[in-house]
Design a protein around this motif. Structure first.
Motif, PDB file in Angstrom:
ATOM      1  N   ALA A   1      83.264 -16.830 -86.233  1.00  0.00           N
ATOM      2  CA  ALA A   1      82.658 -17.964 -85.501  1.00  0.00           C
ATOM      3  C   ALA A   1      82.884 -17.542 -83.943  1.00  0.00           C
ATOM      4  N   LEU A   2      83.790 -16.679 -83.556  1.00  0.00           N
ATOM      5  CA  LEU A   2      84.108 -16.313 -82.012  1.00  0.00           C
ATOM      6  C   LEU A   2      82.742 -15.942 -81.336  1.00  0.00           C
ATOM      7  N   PRO A   3      81.980 -15.382 -81.689  1.00  0.00           N
ATOM      8  CA  PRO A   3      80.875 -14.918 -80.779  1.00  0.00           C
ATOM      9  C   PRO A   3      79.924 -16.278 -80.579  1.00  0.00           C
ATOM     10  N   SER A   4      79.473 -16.943 -81.669  1.00  0.00           N
ATOM     11  CA  SER A   4      78.887 -18.001 -81.431  1.00  0.00           C
ATOM     12  C   SER A   4      79.455 -19.094 -80.668  1.00  0.00           C
ATOM     13  N   PHE A   5      80.717 -19.095 -81.069  1.00  0.00           N
ATOM     14  CA  PHE A   5      81.432 -20.204 -80.071  1.00  0.00           C
ATOM     15  C   PHE A   5      81.439 -19.987 -78.819  1.00  0.00           C
ATOM     16  N   GLY A   6      81.707 -18.746 -78.513  1.00  0.00           N
ATOM     17  CA  GLY A   6      81.538 -18.210 -76.961  1.00  0.00           C
ATOM     18  C   GLY A   6      80.369 -18.734 -76.300  1.00  0.00           C
ATOM     19  N   THR A   7      79.301 -18.463 -77.069  1.00  0.00           N
ATOM     20  CA  THR A   7      78.001 -18.614 -76.464  1.00  0.00           C
ATOM     21  C   THR A   7      77.895 -20.459 -76.202  1.00  0.00           C
ATOM     22  N   ASP A   8      78.272 -20.689 -77.374  1.00  0.00           N
ATOM     23  CA  ASP A   8      78.304 -22.303 -77.045  1.00  0.00           C
ATOM     24  C   ASP A   8      78.955 -22.842 -75.893  1.00  0.00           C
ATOM     25  N   PHE A   9      79.983 -22.181 -75.925  1.00  0.00           N
ATOM     26  CA  PHE A   9      81.012 -22.838 -74.737  1.00  0.00           C
ATOM     27  C   PHE A   9      80.520 -22.605 -73.363  1.00  0.00           C
ATOM     28  N   ILE A  10      79.916 -21.453 -73.187  1.00  0.00           N
ATOM     29  CA  ILE A  10      79.126 -21.109 -71.969  1.00  0.00           C
ATOM     30  C   ILE A  10      78.106 -21.979 -71.642  1.00  0.00           C
ATOM     31  N   ALA A  11      77.260 -22.373 -72.778  1.00  0.00           N
ATOM     32  CA  ALA A  11      76.288 -23.099 -72.439  1.00  0.00           C
ATOM     33  C   ALA A  11      76.490 -24.530 -72.125  1.00  0.00           C
ATOM     34  N   LEU A  12      77.699 -25.023 -72.742  1.00  0.00           N
ATOM     35  CA  LEU A  12      78.209 -26.201 -72.346  1.00  0.00           C
ATOM     36  C   LEU A  12      78.542 -26.346 -71.141  1.00  0.00           C
ATOM     37  N   PHE A  13      79.346 -25.160 -70.324  1.00  0.00           N
ATOM     38  CA  PHE A  13      79.614 -25.110 -69.229  1.00  0.00           C
ATOM     39  C   PHE A  13      78.451 -25.389 -68.383  1.00  0.00           C
ATOM     40  N   HIS A  14      77.114 -24.687 -68.540  1.00  0.00           N
ATOM     41  CA  HIS A  14      76.066 -25.033 -67.691  1.00  0.00           C
ATOM     42  C   HIS A  14      75.650 -26.578 -67.967  1.00  0.00           C
ATOM     43  N   GLY A  15      75.670 -26.858 -69.054  1.00  0.00           N
ATOM     44  CA  GLY A  15      75.000 -28.291 -69.415  1.00  0.00           C
ATOM     45  C   GLY A  15      75.923 -29.464 -68.572  1.00  0.00           C
ATOM     46  N   THR A  16      77.123 -29.203 -68.344  1.00  0.00           N
ATOM     47  CA  THR A  16      77.717 -30.249 -67.572  1.00  0.00           C
ATOM     48  C   THR A  16      76.926 -30.971 -66.412  1.00  0.00           C
ATOM     49  N   SER A  17      76.308 -30.104 -65.911  1.00  0.00           N
ATOM     50  CA  SER A  17      75.459 -30.360 -64.679  1.00  0.00           C
ATOM     51  C   SER A  17      74.639 -31.687 -64.822  1.00  0.00           C
ATOM     52  N   LEU A  18      74.403 -32.064 -66.151  1.00  0.00           N
ATOM     53  CA  LEU A  18      73.542 -33.128 -66.386  1.00  0.00           C
ATOM     54  C   LEU A  18      74.243 -34.421 -66.029  1.00  0.00           C
ATOM     55  N   ALA A  19      75.526 -34.286 -65.961  1.00  0.00           N
ATOM     56  CA  ALA A  19      76.294 -35.605 -65.708  1.00  0.00           C
ATOM     57  C   ALA A  19      76.028 -36.419 -64.400  1.00  0.00           C
ATOM     58  N   PHE A  20      75.390 -35.712 -63.520  1.00  0.00           N
ATOM     59  CA  PHE A  20      74.910 -36.346 -62.336  1.00  0.00           C
ATOM     60  C   PHE A  20      73.976 -37.546 -62.636  1.00  0.00           C
ATOM     61  N   LEU A  21      73.143 -37.325 -63.691  1.00  0.00           N
ATOM     62  CA  LEU A  21      72.127 -38.228 -63.966  1.00  0.00           C
ATOM     63  C   LEU A  21      72.268 -39.907 -64.232  1.00  0.00           C
ATOM     64  N   ILE A  22      73.818 -39.734 -64.650  1.00  0.00           N
ATOM     65  CA  ILE A  22      74.250 -41.175 -64.651  1.00  0.00           C
ATOM     66  C   ILE A  22      75.255 -41.437 -63.491  1.00  0.00           C
ATOM     67  N   GLY A  23      75.194 -40.773 -62.373  1.00  0.00           N
ATOM     68  CA  GLY A  23      75.740 -40.979 -61.417  1.00  0.00           C
ATOM     69  C   GLY A  23      77.289 -40.457 -61.162  1.00  0.00           C
ATOM     70  N   VAL A  24      77.655 -39.769 -62.326  1.00  0.00           N
ATOM     71  CA  VAL A  24      78.906 -39.057 -62.387  1.00  0.00           C
ATOM     72  C   VAL A  24      78.771 -37.793 -61.360  1.00  0.00           C
ATOM     73  N   VAL A  25      79.848 -37.851 -60.380  1.00  0.00           N
ATOM     74  CA  VAL A  25      79.601 -36.573 -59.647  1.00  0.00           C
ATOM     75  C   VAL A  25      80.460 -35.550 -59.765  1.00  0.00           C
ATOM     76  N   ASP A  26      79.791 -34.628 -60.566  1.00  0.00           N
ATOM     77  CA  ASP A  26      80.668 -33.429 -60.844  1.00  0.00           C
ATOM     78  C   ASP A  26      80.215 -32.416 -59.688  1.00  0.00           C
ATOM     79  N   ILE A  27      80.389 -31.016 -59.736  1.00  0.00           N
ATOM     80  CA  ILE A  27      80.278 -30.263 -58.843  1.00  0.00           C
ATOM     81  C   ILE A  27      78.828 -30.071 -58.256  1.00  0.00           C
ATOM     82  N   MET A  28      77.900 -30.179 -59.436  1.00  0.00           N
ATOM     83  CA  MET A  28      76.546 -29.816 -59.288  1.00  0.00           C
ATOM     84  C   MET A  28      76.091 -31.338 -58.230  1.00  0.00           C
ATOM     85  N   GLY A  29      76.476 -32.575 -58.788  1.00  0.00           N
ATOM     86  CA  GLY A  29      76.067 -33.765 -58.283  1.00  0.00           C
ATOM     87  C   GLY A  29      76.456 -33.616 -56.708  1.00  0.00           C
ATOM     88  N   ARG A  30      77.548 -33.073 -56.764  1.00  0.00           N
ATOM     89  CA  ARG A  30      78.075 -33.047 -55.208  1.00  0.00           C
ATOM     90  C   ARG A  30      77.217 -32.346 -54.121  1.00  0.00           C
TER      91      ARG A  30
END
Lengths: 229, 250
Positions: A157-186
């Protein structure tokens, strides 16, 4: 070179760094909660799909196809606006909850679905003979999973898991859409207040590049370490 | 030691075992011969519950079991008395040879590690792999892997070891070394039930031969009886195909 300085300046870049970095933990926090809860949820779902009774299957399949078939954005909004209503019906008051909790939940649910498919396919990739041999020497199914099947499945599972992990990392930037200020929101708020957004985004881009590279190295190292097993 | 009555097993519409009776006594080396699809592998797998028979009763020594309705605990305790050697070895890929052999002892029987490792080393020495304790399966040849598989079964000190076509997946040069080990443990008195196409083993080592065809036992007897004096037509046909001349040479 006054013209270019209007769009980008290194001094603004440097100024932005201490304004952005304090919000990195928010991003990392989302990733951490999502991965830890998601791995647990994903493993449970994967095992239920493989071994569970037939009446679980339609619900699980529906859940997975919803999570994988809708944009993350939509899922965050549904969790944010919809979950309090559901909880209220159960008698739980969610009005005072910090917004970030909804972000954690939405990403955990999403990760759980994606990871369950990764885990399920990697468990099924382990030859059935491994389980049969384990049973034949007197191990229980659980012992066989723990010592023989899952270690091999994790390696697969490791390769797929790694890809998914990196995608998750990028995806967190959507948090700003409900007003949560992560680094992207800032970065966005900085851009709004200083009228110069490019430097902030560039710094974030560099951060993400470094983080992704580090993650790839980590997974590469893990993969080597699990070899010859 | 092992008595099986009336085993039936179907896969969907395909009835693979149509009522098998079989008994094995201590020290027997029983070879099952038959064409593909005759049900011999299925029979073996039903005995140690890798397949669940549709019907059938078994007695393992004093313990009586229903092959269709046996519970998990019963199955587990039976499996500890039966060793199984697989056609494609099925060594644990993520464990060394020694770990492969000791896992059933340490985890399955909660034996302390040193004790299990001593038994494991003895078993590996017996199959001729005393210099390969810490090798992983990928680092071993097919013949070596199968010998580890045999050591793994032997280490459990089971009442009977079941062999499912142990040499069928091996290159011809490697078959000899595995058959050699099997002959060795047979001569030491291990009770064995072997499904194989290796006629030399059936002729030289077995004390009983069973011929199966299409889910039933057609004929059974001593090697001499079966090979030089088969009574049933189907047996004769099979032997004609497998051995150009099936006379038992002394």
């Amino acid at each position: 070179m006054n013209g270019v300085g209007e769009f980008f300046s290194w001094s603004r870049f440097v100024d932005d760094i201490p304004r952005l970095l304090p919000y990195l933990p928010v991003t990392l926090g989302i990733v951490a909660y999502a991965i830890i809860l998601g791995v647990f949820l994903g493993m449970v779902i994967a095992l239920l799909r493989i071994h569970g009774q037939w009446f679980f299957q339609p619900f699980l399949r529906l859940y997975i196809s919803f999570m994988r078939g809708t944009p993350m954005l939509v899922q965050i909004l549904i969790v944010f606006y919809g979950l309090p209503i559901v909880l209220q019906a159960l008698g739980i008051e969610a009005n005072r909850w910090d917004k970030i909790v909804f972000v954690y939940i939405a990403f955990a649910l999403n990760e759980g679905a994606f990871l369950s498919e990764i885990f399920r396919s990697s468990i099924l990739s382990v030859p059935t003979g491994q389980m049969e041999a384990a049973l034949s020497v007197g191990l229980t199914r659980w012992q066989a999973y723990r010592r023989i099947v899952l270690p091999q499945a994790i390696r697969i599972a490791l390769p797929s898991f790694g890809t998914d992990f990196i995608a998750l990392f990028h995806g967190t930037s959507l948090a700003f859409l409900i007003g949560v200020v992560d680094i992207m929101g800032r970065a966005k708020t900085l851009g709004a207040s200083t009228k110069h957004a490019l430097e902030a985004y560039l710094f974030i881009a560099l951060l993400f590049i470094v983080a992704s590279a580090l993650l790839r190295l980590l997974f590469h190292f893990l993969d080597r370490k699990l070899s010859y097993t | 030691m092992l008595r099986i009555k009336n085993v039936h097993k179907s896969f969907g519409k395909n009835e693979v075992l149509k009522g098998i009776d079989l008994s094995i006594d201590k020290g027997d080396v029983v070879v099952i011969l038959g064409a593909s699809g005759s049900g011999k592998t299925t029979l073996l797998r039903c005995i140690n519950f890798l397949e669940k028979a549709d019907q059938g009763k078994a007695s393992f020594g004093e313990v009586d079991l229903d092959l269709h309705q046996a519970g998990k605990k019963e199955i587990q305790s039976v499996r500890k008395k039966l060793g199984f050697v697989f056609q494609n070895y099925n060594l644990f890929h993520n464990k060394t040879a020694l770990e492969n052999v000791t896992l059933g002892l340490t985890v399955g029987r909660k034996m302390p590690r040193e004790m299990a490792e001593e038994i494991g080393r003895k078993a590996l020495n017996k199959v001729g792999l005393s210099d390969r304790y810490d090798y992983y399966p990928q680092q071993l040849s097919g013949g070596q892997q199968q010998r580890v598989g045999i050591a793994r079964a032997v280490a459990l000190n089971p009442d009977i070891i079941l062999f499912d076509e142990p040499t069928s997946a091996l290159d011809p040069e490697l078959i000899g070394e595995v058959l050699g080990v099997m002959k060795k443990i047979a001569r030491e008195g291990t009770t064995m039930l072997v499904v194989t196409h290796e006629m030399s083993f059936a002729q030289d080592v077995a004390n009983r031969v069973i011929f199966m065809d299409q889910g039933v036992i057609v004929e059974e007897g001593s090697p001499r009886e079966i090979f030089s004096n088969p009574k049933e037509e189907r047996t004769k046909q099979f032997l004609r195909r497998i051995l150009p001349e099936y006379t038992y040479t002394i």
